[in-house]
Enzyme design. Sequence first.
Site, mmCIF file in Angstrom:
data_model
loop_
_atom_site.group_PDB
_atom_site.id
_atom_site.type_symbol
_atom_site.label_atom_id
_atom_site.label_comp_id
_atom_site.label_asym_id
_atom_site.label_seq_id
_atom_site.Cartn_x
_atom_site.Cartn_y
_atom_site.Cartn_z
ATOM 1 N N ASN A 142 0.435 -6.219 -14.041
ATOM 2 C CA ASN A 142 0.208 -4.779 -14.153
ATOM 3 C C ASN A 142 1.208 -4.228 -15.155
ATOM 4 O OD1 ASN A 142 -0.257 -2.063 -13.823
ATOM 5 N ND2 ASN A 142 0.821 -1.908 -11.865
ATOM 6 N N LYS A 198 1.308 -1.316 -16.348
ATOM 7 C CA LYS A 198 1.507 0.144 -16.197
ATOM 8 C C LYS A 198 1.314 0.800 -17.571
ATOM 9 C CE LYS A 198 4.767 -1.063 -12.637
ATOM 10 N NZ LYS A 198 5.504 -0.529 -11.521
ATOM 11 N N HIS A 220 -2.497 1.927 -6.035
ATOM 12 C CA HIS A 220 -1.115 1.598 -6.397
ATOM 13 C C HIS A 220 -0.213 2.752 -5.946
ATOM 14 C CE1 HIS A 220 2.451 0.669 -8.704
ATOM 15 N NE2 HIS A 220 1.970 -0.551 -8.844
ATOM 16 N N GLU A 277 2.178 4.178 -7.254
ATOM 17 C CA GLU A 277 2.449 5.218 -8.264
ATOM 18 C C GLU A 277 1.296 6.216 -8.326
ATOM 19 O OE1 GLU A 277 3.320 2.511 -11.470
ATOM 20 O OE2 GLU A 277 5.093 1.854 -10.355
ATOM 21 N N GLU A 286 2.429 -4.321 -1.305
ATOM 22 C CA GLU A 286 3.514 -3.959 -2.210
ATOM 23 C C GLU A 286 4.409 -2.925 -1.527
ATOM 24 O OE1 GLU A 286 2.568 -4.723 -6.531
ATOM 25 O OE2 GLU A 286 1.741 -2.765 -6.126
ATOM 26 N N GLY A 308 9.742 -2.268 -8.800
ATOM 27 C CA GLY A 308 10.603 -1.897 -9.916
ATOM 28 C C GLY A 308 12.066 -1.717 -9.554
ATOM 29 N N SER A 352 8.889 -6.498 -7.494
ATOM 30 C CA SER A 352 10.035 -7.190 -8.111
ATOM 31 C C SER A 352 9.869 -8.714 -8.124
ATOM 32 C CB SER A 352 11.341 -6.784 -7.423
ATOM 33 O OG SER A 352 11.591 -5.411 -7.651
#
Length: 269
Positions: free
Chosen positions: A21, A23, A107, A109, A176, A182, A218
């Site tokens: 991904n 992003k 996701h 985000e 996740e 991240g 991560s």
Amino acid sequence: MSREAQEVAWPHLGKEIFVANWKMNGSLAFVEAYGARLLEQHSTISKKACVVVCSPTPYLKTLRDAVQGAVFLGSQNTATAQSGAFTGEMSANMAADIGCRYGLVGHSERRRLYHENDTIVVEKALRLVEAGVVPILCIGETEEQREMNETAEVLHQQLRHISSLGPTSGLIVAYEPVWAIGTGKTPTPDNVQKTHRIIYEILEEHGLCNVPLLYGGSVTATNAGDFLALKEVQGVLVGGASLKTDEFLQIIQCLDKISQASVHCSLDQ
Ligand code: PEP
């Protein structure tokens, strides 16, 4: 659906799944170089691996042309609507048209920054399924929810509409934990194993068996093998580390190093 039809519709069947991904990162030059490197290294990728790259939407076609089928394309986001006056959106049909076989939904985000709730997430997944694209549904708890011991409850909530996808969607679920995305922090493999077992149970309560579960958060070339070695993990979703082509390839190569010979798709297999 017959096994043969499933194998065509869901190329990940029986394989370990590696999802990149990117992003909102990259450039035209980056995509061309990345795609060329994947194509060049294609023969080093295990036949047991199903590799999906989710580039930003404007680069999907460039990536498709560069990889020449060496890996599958995935969308990062698609609309709940099929077409019409939705400025800035890409429909699931458009994603399929451009060559996406997979699509991310839910996701963290998107949930946090664009206020996508579980109803929206499942609607997006449904549009993908209708378009013949396999949804990769992301779920996971925040740090605060983890500290409050609410992980299982959060996962139940996030999956509560999932039965509307039905048993033939090809669905993939990616666990996740938000606090691991991240941040360089990861749960222990033991933790991932326990949480994946909870997710299997929830999916089975909704009549969904044999749903591949990915771990994301991560993941690097250093720790990927620890997660992939678990029979409860059928692959990884990689953000930051997937932006370095060679590190992403090393993550895929972890598959060759682990002794796990078969891919497990549910607790009772
Ligand atoms: C992600 O974006 O889904 C993700 C897991 O990111 P990272 O690997 O950078 O934590």
